[in-house]
Design a protein around this motif. Sequence first.
Motif, PDB file in Angstrom:
ATOM      1  N   LYS A  27       0.831  -1.216   0.000  1.00 54.21           N
ATOM      2  CA  LYS A  27       0.000   0.000   0.000  1.00 54.21           C
ATOM      3  C   LYS A  27       0.864   1.263   0.000  1.00 54.21           C
ATOM      4  N   GLY A  28       2.048   1.206  -0.635  1.00 54.71           N
ATOM      5  CA  GLY A  28       2.912   2.375  -0.726  1.00 54.71           C
ATOM      6  C   GLY A  28       3.715   2.679   0.517  1.00 54.71           C
ATOM      7  N   GLU A  29       3.664   1.799   1.522  1.00 53.99           N
ATOM      8  CA  GLU A  29       4.393   2.034   2.766  1.00 53.99           C
ATOM      9  C   GLU A  29       5.306   0.847   3.065  1.00 53.99           C
ATOM     10  N   THR A  30       6.388   1.121   3.773  1.00 54.42           N
ATOM     11  CA  THR A  30       7.252   0.021   4.207  1.00 54.42           C
ATOM     12  C   THR A  30       6.548  -0.745   5.320  1.00 54.42           C
ATOM     13  N   LYS A  31       7.037  -1.928   5.574  1.00 47.05           N
ATOM     14  CA  LYS A  31       6.475  -2.753   6.642  1.00 47.05           C
ATOM     15  C   LYS A  31       6.536  -2.023   7.985  1.00 47.05           C
ATOM     16  N   ALA A  32       7.654  -1.399   8.283  1.00 46.84           N
ATOM     17  CA  ALA A  32       7.800  -0.673   9.555  1.00 46.84           C
ATOM     18  C   ALA A  32       6.788   0.467   9.657  1.00 46.84           C
ATOM     19  N   GLU A  33       6.560   1.172   8.555  1.00 44.37           N
ATOM     20  CA  GLU A  33       5.576   2.258   8.558  1.00 44.37           C
ATOM     21  C   GLU A  33       4.168   1.723   8.807  1.00 44.37           C
ATOM     22  N   LEU A  34       3.865   0.579   8.216  1.00 46.62           N
ATOM     23  CA  LEU A  34       2.544  -0.030   8.436  1.00 46.62           C
ATOM     24  C   LEU A  34       2.359  -0.425   9.894  1.00 46.62           C
ATOM     25  N   ALA A  51       3.912   0.897  12.457  1.00 45.39           N
ATOM     26  CA  ALA A  51       3.864   2.132  13.237  1.00 45.39           C
ATOM     27  C   ALA A  51       2.472   2.755  13.205  1.00 45.39           C
ATOM     28  N   THR A  52       1.757   2.585  12.109  1.00 41.95           N
ATOM     29  CA  THR A  52       0.381   3.057  11.995  1.00 41.95           C
ATOM     30  C   THR A  52      -0.582   2.116  12.706  1.00 41.95           C
ATOM     31  N   LEU A  53      -0.323   0.822  12.592  1.00 40.34           N
ATOM     32  CA  LEU A  53      -1.217  -0.199  13.159  1.00 40.34           C
ATOM     33  C   LEU A  53      -1.224  -0.206  14.683  1.00 40.34           C
ATOM     34  N   HIS A  71       4.328 -17.439   1.445  1.00 42.20           N
ATOM     35  CA  HIS A  71       5.601 -17.153   0.780  1.00 42.20           C
ATOM     36  C   HIS A  71       6.761 -17.464   1.714  1.00 42.20           C
ATOM     37  N   LEU A  72       7.895 -17.856   1.163  1.00 43.03           N
ATOM     38  CA  LEU A  72       9.109 -18.065   1.938  1.00 43.03           C
ATOM     39  C   LEU A  72       9.663 -16.728   2.419  1.00 43.03           C
ATOM     40  N   ASN A  73      10.389 -16.767   3.522  1.00 36.59           N
ATOM     41  CA  ASN A  73      11.145 -15.604   4.022  1.00 36.59           C
ATOM     42  C   ASN A  73      10.303 -14.342   4.195  1.00 36.59           C
ATOM     43  N   THR A  74       9.082 -14.480   4.649  1.00 36.57           N
ATOM     44  CA  THR A  74       8.214 -13.309   4.808  1.00 36.57           C
ATOM     45  C   THR A  74       8.568 -12.493   6.045  1.00 36.57           C
ATOM     46  N   PHE A  75       8.964 -13.164   7.109  1.00 41.55           N
ATOM     47  CA  PHE A  75       9.110 -12.496   8.404  1.00 41.55           C
ATOM     48  C   PHE A  75      10.577 -12.244   8.741  1.00 41.55           C
ATOM     49  N   ASP A  76      10.808 -11.145   9.470  1.00 38.86           N
ATOM     50  CA  ASP A  76      12.169 -10.732   9.779  1.00 38.86           C
ATOM     51  C   ASP A  76      12.192 -10.002  11.119  1.00 38.86           C
ATOM     52  N   SER A  77      13.293  -9.300  11.377  1.00 35.66           N
ATOM     53  CA  SER A  77      13.462  -8.597  12.644  1.00 35.66           C
ATOM     54  C   SER A  77      12.446  -7.466  12.823  1.00 35.66           C
ATOM     55  N   ILE A  78      11.990  -6.883  11.730  1.00 38.20           N
ATOM     56  CA  ILE A  78      10.969  -5.830  11.834  1.00 38.20           C
ATOM     57  C   ILE A  78       9.664  -6.417  12.357  1.00 38.20           C
ATOM     58  N   ASP A  79       9.249  -7.553  11.797  1.00 42.01           N
ATOM     59  CA  ASP A  79       8.033  -8.214  12.288  1.00 42.01           C
ATOM     60  C   ASP A  79       8.200  -8.601  13.756  1.00 42.01           C
ATOM     61  N   LYS A  80       9.336  -9.169  14.084  1.00 39.70           N
ATOM     62  CA  LYS A  80       9.599  -9.593  15.468  1.00 39.70           C
ATOM     63  C   LYS A  80       9.453  -8.413  16.426  1.00 39.70           C
ATOM     64  N   GLU A  81      10.115  -7.315  16.105  1.00 40.66           N
ATOM     65  CA  GLU A  81      10.076  -6.134  16.973  1.00 40.66           C
ATOM     66  C   GLU A  81       8.650  -5.627  17.173  1.00 40.66           C
ATOM     67  N   TRP A  82       7.911  -5.451  16.080  1.00 36.41           N
ATOM     68  CA  TRP A  82       6.577  -4.863  16.167  1.00 36.41           C
ATOM     69  C   TRP A  82       5.546  -5.838  16.719  1.00 36.41           C
ATOM     70  N   LEU A  83       5.644  -7.107  16.358  1.00 34.11           N
ATOM     71  CA  LEU A  83       4.664  -8.075  16.866  1.00 34.11           C
ATOM     72  C   LEU A  83       4.869  -8.357  18.348  1.00 34.11           C
ATOM     73  N   GLU A  84       6.076  -8.195  18.844  1.00 33.79           N
ATOM     74  CA  GLU A  84       6.284  -8.290  20.289  1.00 33.79           C
ATOM     75  C   GLU A  84       5.589  -7.125  20.997  1.00 33.79           C
ATOM     76  N   LYS A  85       5.512  -5.980  20.353  1.00 32.54           N
ATOM     77  CA  LYS A  85       4.757  -4.851  20.899  1.00 32.54           C
ATOM     78  C   LYS A  85       3.256  -5.145  20.866  1.00 32.54           C
ATOM     79  N   VAL A  86       2.812  -5.823  19.820  1.00 35.09           N
ATOM     80  CA  VAL A  86       1.405  -6.239  19.747  1.00 35.09           C
ATOM     81  C   VAL A  86       1.088  -7.187  20.899  1.00 35.09           C
ATOM     82  N   ALA A  87       1.997  -8.113  21.190  1.00 31.89           N
ATOM     83  CA  ALA A  87       1.793  -9.051  22.308  1.00 31.89           C
ATOM     84  C   ALA A  87       1.637  -8.297  23.626  1.00 31.89           C
TER      85      ALA A  87
END
Length: 159
Positions: free
Chosen positions: A8-15, A17-19, A136-152
């Motif tokens: 949607k025109g945004e990086t994963k981290a930006e998404l 940060a909005t979410l 898809h392979l290799n979808t998740f990375d350190s950005i997902d880890k960081e933000w999803l731990e905040k979701v937890a």
Amino acid sequence: MAEHLIIKGETKAELYATLLPQLQSLIEGESDIIANMANISACIMDTFHFWWVGFYRVIDENLVLGPFQGPLACTRIKRGKGVCGTAWDKAETIVVEDVEKFPGHIACSSASRSEIVVPVIRNGEVIAVLDIDSEHLNTFDSIDKEWLEKVAEIVLKSY
């Protein structure tokens, strides 16, 4: 690489940060954990369009399927089994680039190719896990880890 994924025109981290503030606002004042897990799953799915997003809750020495978005899922998972059970047992986030290379992976869906599982920890004890699968392979990375731990951490506000 996954860190530079643009949706949607945004990086994963930006998404993320909005979410995150949206999720905080969504659960504010709602004490029902099931309702909050359902809405959190829906918001993550709506934002990223992963294959599967949901929660498993620790009940009677099992992870028991909770609210989710996506196709059918395994109902119960034993401690230490599969990615979810391993994240529960180790009390740490696990990122799997290729589920077929994860020893003991539980194939609830053959379409799942990569996965991240984030434990929800209260007072040093895992009470649930947030499980997200991608087709898809290799979808998740350190950005997902960081933000999803905040979701937890947000999920904990409902317990």
